[in-house]
Structures are given as structure tokens and as C-alpha cells.
Scaffold this active site. Structure first.
Site, short mmCIF file in Angstrom:
data_model
loop_
_atom_site.label_atom_id
_atom_site.label_comp_id
_atom_site.label_asym_id
_atom_site.label_seq_id
_atom_site.Cartn_x
_atom_site.Cartn_y
_atom_site.Cartn_z
N ARG A 21 62.10 74.11 0.76
CA ARG A 21 62.11 74.23 2.23
C ARG A 21 61.89 75.68 2.66
O ARG A 21 61.12 75.96 3.58
CB ARG A 21 63.45 73.71 2.74
CG ARG A 21 63.72 73.89 4.22
CD ARG A 21 65.10 73.30 4.50
NE ARG A 21 65.52 73.43 5.89
CZ ARG A 21 66.17 74.47 6.36
NH1 ARG A 21 66.43 75.51 5.58
NH2 ARG A 21 66.55 74.49 7.64
N GLY A 102 63.54 76.47 -14.78
CA GLY A 102 64.32 77.25 -15.75
C GLY A 102 63.46 77.85 -16.85
O GLY A 102 62.27 78.14 -16.64
N ASP A 127 71.84 75.45 -16.20
CA ASP A 127 72.38 76.11 -17.40
C ASP A 127 72.76 77.57 -17.15
O ASP A 127 73.54 78.13 -17.91
CB ASP A 127 71.36 76.05 -18.54
CG ASP A 127 70.99 74.63 -18.91
OD1 ASP A 127 71.77 73.72 -18.60
OD2 ASP A 127 69.91 74.44 -19.50
N ARG A 162 97.89 62.58 -23.40
CA ARG A 162 96.74 62.55 -24.29
C ARG A 162 95.99 63.88 -24.26
O ARG A 162 96.15 64.66 -23.33
CB ARG A 162 95.75 61.47 -23.82
CG ARG A 162 96.08 60.12 -24.37
CD ARG A 162 95.12 59.11 -23.83
NE ARG A 162 95.40 57.81 -24.39
CZ ARG A 162 95.03 56.68 -23.83
NH1 ARG A 162 94.38 56.68 -22.69
NH2 ARG A 162 95.30 55.53 -24.41
N GLY A 170 74.36 72.36 -20.62
CA GLY A 170 74.16 73.81 -20.70
C GLY A 170 73.20 74.21 -21.79
O GLY A 170 72.95 75.38 -22.03
N ARG A 171 72.69 73.20 -22.52
CA ARG A 171 71.77 73.46 -23.64
C ARG A 171 72.41 74.46 -24.61
O ARG A 171 73.50 74.19 -25.09
CB ARG A 171 70.43 73.97 -23.11
CG ARG A 171 69.27 73.59 -24.01
CD ARG A 171 67.98 74.07 -23.43
NE ARG A 171 67.50 73.25 -22.33
CZ ARG A 171 66.81 72.12 -22.50
NH1 ARG A 171 66.51 71.70 -23.69
NH2 ARG A 171 66.40 71.43 -21.46
N ARG A 247 90.59 61.62 -26.55
CA ARG A 247 89.50 60.86 -25.95
C ARG A 247 88.35 61.81 -25.64
O ARG A 247 88.59 62.98 -25.33
CB ARG A 247 89.93 60.21 -24.64
CG ARG A 247 90.98 59.13 -24.78
CD ARG A 247 90.34 57.83 -25.26
NE ARG A 247 91.23 56.71 -25.17
CZ ARG A 247 92.17 56.38 -26.06
NH1 ARG A 247 92.35 57.13 -27.14
NH2 ARG A 247 92.93 55.32 -25.90
N HIS A 253 74.27 63.89 -17.50
CA HIS A 253 73.41 64.13 -16.33
C HIS A 253 74.15 64.04 -15.00
O HIS A 253 73.60 64.44 -13.98
CB HIS A 253 72.22 63.18 -16.35
CG HIS A 253 71.26 63.47 -17.46
ND1 HIS A 253 71.47 63.03 -18.74
CD2 HIS A 253 70.12 64.19 -17.49
CE1 HIS A 253 70.49 63.45 -19.52
NE2 HIS A 253 69.66 64.16 -18.79
O1 F6P Z 1 68.27 72.44 -18.70
C1 F6P Z 1 69.02 71.59 -17.92
C2 F6P Z 1 69.60 70.48 -18.73
O2 F6P Z 1 70.35 69.66 -17.89
C3 F6P Z 1 70.43 70.91 -19.95
O3 F6P Z 1 71.73 71.30 -19.61
C4 F6P Z 1 70.37 69.69 -20.82
O4 F6P Z 1 70.56 70.03 -22.17
C5 F6P Z 1 68.97 69.20 -20.58
O5 F6P Z 1 68.56 69.70 -19.30
C6 F6P Z 1 68.83 67.71 -20.58
O6 F6P Z 1 67.49 67.43 -20.47
P1 F6P Z 1 66.89 66.02 -20.08
O7 F6P Z 1 67.23 65.78 -18.65
O8 F6P Z 1 65.43 66.17 -20.29
O9 F6P Z 1 67.56 65.02 -20.97
#
Ligand code: F6P
Length: 323
Positions: A21, A102, A127, A162, A170-171, A247, A253
Site C-alpha cells: 500500500r 526475506g 524470521d 506438565r 524461524g528457519r 507434551r 504456519h
Molecule cells: O521464512 C519464513 C518461514 O516461515 C520459516 O520460518 C519457515 O521455516 C519457512 O518459512 C516455512 O516455509 P514454507 O511456508 O515454504 O513451508
């Protein structure tokens, strides 16, 4: 009239719409026309674009995701794909291309810049691992989404005495785990930036009970040496000896789909306007990020293929506060 193109690429992040935007309206105000490529570099290569006016970007600021769509584009990794992208940008008559995304997306932008494309990047990933930006679009909202879950998990954990492992995205970067862990009052945090040891983690959690806590929560980054599944395997195998039930909750996502908070809306807005300013001044091949409280740019060749690890100082603070 000169034209600016914009696309979003890679994983969507809350605040991308605010950036789109801002690019569109700042560009229109500066006398440019704007076109948006759908589905990231895939749409760029396919020449799939539409004109964007002020009304097309109305009512999107509060929405997560990206109104333009996004992909992880394999074709751009190949030379032919990059040449096609370069050609398509020219056919669309764009004098500048703004890439909101990113690490992978900005590395792609750098590759296009090497072919002479007038590219400007905007730092956007949940991330928060982009070199050249203290914080990236989407990261703070993703932390808040993770926090809501951690707060809820603590309620059930305390009720049933628990322990919980909460795996966050966060990769290869531990930022989300660290910040959500500290702000969520976690007893332990496991990140890729530090060696992880399941036995030591078990001891930390056991010690938390021994200090009188009614629960124990460990926030684990998906990219840590031992991720949620690996740690669960260890805890299951040693259940008898450890003496507490564990647990695992993987947030996955869910963290990406939140509605952007005020910071991400402002960040997207600030960086979008700065990207248009850079385009108007012909400053291409740069990533627009956020440093020291304002927009700041870094050459894409310094950004490409590089990541920024989470702040080691936070790791130390997390250890102290888990007492
Ligand atoms: O880079 C953003 C991210 O959400 C990471 O944290 C995660 O590892 C990756 O993308 C997941 O990727 P995808 O949505 O392609 O499964």
C-alpha cells in the site's frame, strides 16, 4: 509516465500489505504509475501483472498475508529463469522493481541486479534474520501470535503440572524462539545459535519443578540442533527417570497468518515509502531495512546469501530470567 513494479516473494509476512500500500500510494504521489506482479517471481517470469491504483490497495493494511500472492520460485534459481524475469520486467515497462521478501527473495533480487535490473528490496520475513535490518516486516506480529499460544499453554501446563515444548518457526535463526520465550516467561529456550543438549534441558525443566514451579515451558526453534521432535524422542525414552510428562506443540504456519500489529503496519509503511524514494533517486541494487529507528539501506551484494543470527545478549538474559 515512469512505472514502478512491486512484488512479494517467499514466505508471506504480516505487514507485507502495508508495504504494498505504501509503495503504491507513495509512488502515485511522486508521479509514477504502479504495477503489481502476482505470485512473486513466478508472476514476474510469466508476465502476470496488473495496474495498482490508490483504491486497489485500500482495506488491506489490517490483513495478514499478501494481496499480491507469493511463491518460492524455483525457476529464478536458474539462469534462464532470471533472464526471462529481466525481459518480463522490461516488457512491463517498469523503471524499477520493488521486491518485498526475506533472504531467498533478496538473493534473487541481487541476481537480477547483476543482470542490470533496477531492483530495490524491502526487508520482510517473520524470521528476522536479514543482514542490514534490525527488524524485518512480520517478525513482531509472529512473536505476538506465538506468545498468545504460550500464554494459553501455560494455563493447562500449570493445571496439570506438565512440561511443554513449544516449537516455533524461524528457519536457522533463533529470534522468534528467544523473544517469544523471554516475553512468555519460558523456563528454557533452545535456539540454533547455541549448542543444545536434551539431557541438560531435561535437568533445567526438572530443576524448575524443584524450585516450586507448577509447570515448565521450553520454547524451541525449529532450526535448533534438536528440534521439537528430536527432543520429544529423548523425553519419551527417559520418561521414567525424568519424572514429569512432556507434551509438544508445534505452532508452525499459525505464526505467519496473524493480522499485523501496529509496529508491522508502520514498518511496512516506512520501508515502502523509503523504497519509492530510492527508486525516484535511482538508488538501485539496495535493500531497504530498518536500523536505529529509521529506514536505512544496504547494498544487495552485502545482503545476498548472508543471514543475521539472533542477539546472543538475549540468550544470556533468557538464562538469567528463567530462575
Ligand atoms: O521464512 C519464513 C518461514 O516461515 C520459516 O520460518 C519457515 O521455516 C519457512 O518459512 C516455512 O516455509 P514454507 O511456508 O515454504 O513451508
Amino acid at each position: 509516465m515512469a512505472r514502478i513494479a512491486v512484488l512479494t516473494s517467499g514466505g508471506d509476512a504480516p505487514g507485507m500489505n502495508a508495504a504494498i500500500r505504501s509503495v503504491v500510494r507513495s509512488a502515485l504521489a511522486a508521479g509514477f504509475e504502479v504495477v503489481g506482479f502476482r505470485t512473486g517471481y513466478t508472476g514476474l517470469i510469466a508476465g502476470d501483472w496488473r495496474k495498482l491504483g490508490a483504491r486497489e490497495v485500500g482495506g488491506v493494511m489490517h490483513l495478514g498475508g499478501t494481496m499480491l500472492g507469493t511463491t518460492r520460485c524455483e525457476m529464478l534459481r536458474r539462469e534462464q529463469g532470471r533472464r526471462d524475469a529481466r525481459r518480463s520486467l522490461e516488457s512491463a515497462g517498469a523503471a524499477a522493481l520493488v521486491v518485498i521478501g526475506g533472504n531467498g527473495s533478496q538473493t534473487g533480487a541481487y541476481e537480477l541486479a547483476k543482470l542490470g535490473a533496477p531492483v530495490i528490496g524491502i526487508a520482510s520475513t517473520i524470521d528476522n534474520d536479514l543482514y542490514g535490518s534490525d527488524v524485518t516486516i512480520g517478525a513482531t506480529t509472529a512473536v505476538d501470535v506465538a506468545l498468545q499460544s504460550i500464554d494459553r499453554l501455560r494455563v493447562t501446563a500449570a493445571s496439570m503440572r506438565r512440561a511443554f515444548l513449544v516449537e516455533v518457526m524461524g528457519r536457522d535463526c533463533g529470534y522468534l524462539a528467544l523473544v517469544a520465550g523471554i516475553a512468555g516467561g519460558a523456563e528454557a529456550i533452545v535456539v540454533p545459535e547455541a549448542k543444545s543438549d536434551p539431557a541438560a534441558l531435561a535437568e533445567e525443566l526438572r530443576a524448575a519443578y524443584a524450585r516450586g514451579k507448577s509447570h515448565a515451558i521450553a520454547v524451541v526453534a525449529e532450526g535448533a540442533e534438536y528440534d521439537g521432535d528430536a527432543l520429544m524422542e529423548y523425553f519419551r525414552a527417559h520418561r521414567e527417570r525424568l519424572g514429569f510428562e512432556m507434551r509438544l506443540t508445534k505452532l508452525g504456519h499459525v505464526q505467519r497468518g496473524g493480522a499485523p500489529g501496529s509496529f508491522d503496519r508502520m514498518l511496512g509503511t516506512t520501508l515502502g515509502a523509503a523504497a519509492v524514494e530510492a527508486a525516484a533517486q535511482g538508488r538501485f541494487g539496495r535493500l531497504i531495512g530498518y536500523r536505529d529507528g529509521k529506514a536505512a539501506d544496504t547494498p544487495l551484494d552485502e545482503v545476498a546469501g548472508r543471514t543475521r543470527p539472533a542477539d546472543a545478549g538475549l540468550l544470556e538474559l533468557a538464562r538469567v530470567l528463567a530462575m
